[in-house]
Write a protein that holds these residues in place. Structure first.
Motif: not given
Length: 63
Positions: A37-46
């Protein structure tokens, strides 16, 4: 939908056989999903969306 997730194998004391456990402790599941979840938040800026969803899940689990 096919069950593709690996299950934890536990040994029963009475018979000595192996049985598949279909449940996972909530803290283990949380520890597994938080890095992704943290990785996806950083990658997609969400980050705001992640915080909102985590808050909703926290409220749901608190019931």
């Amino acid at each position: 939908m096919a069950d593709t997730a690996a299950r934890t194998v536990v040994r029963t004391r009475s018979r000595g056989s192996y049985a598949a456990s279909g449940r996972r402790h909530p803290l283990v599941a949380t520890a597994m999903v938080l890095p992704l979840a943290a990785l996806l938040a950083v990658v997609f800026g969400g980050w705001d969306a992640v915080v909102t969803q985590a808050s909703s899940v926290g409220v749901m689990l608190g019931r």
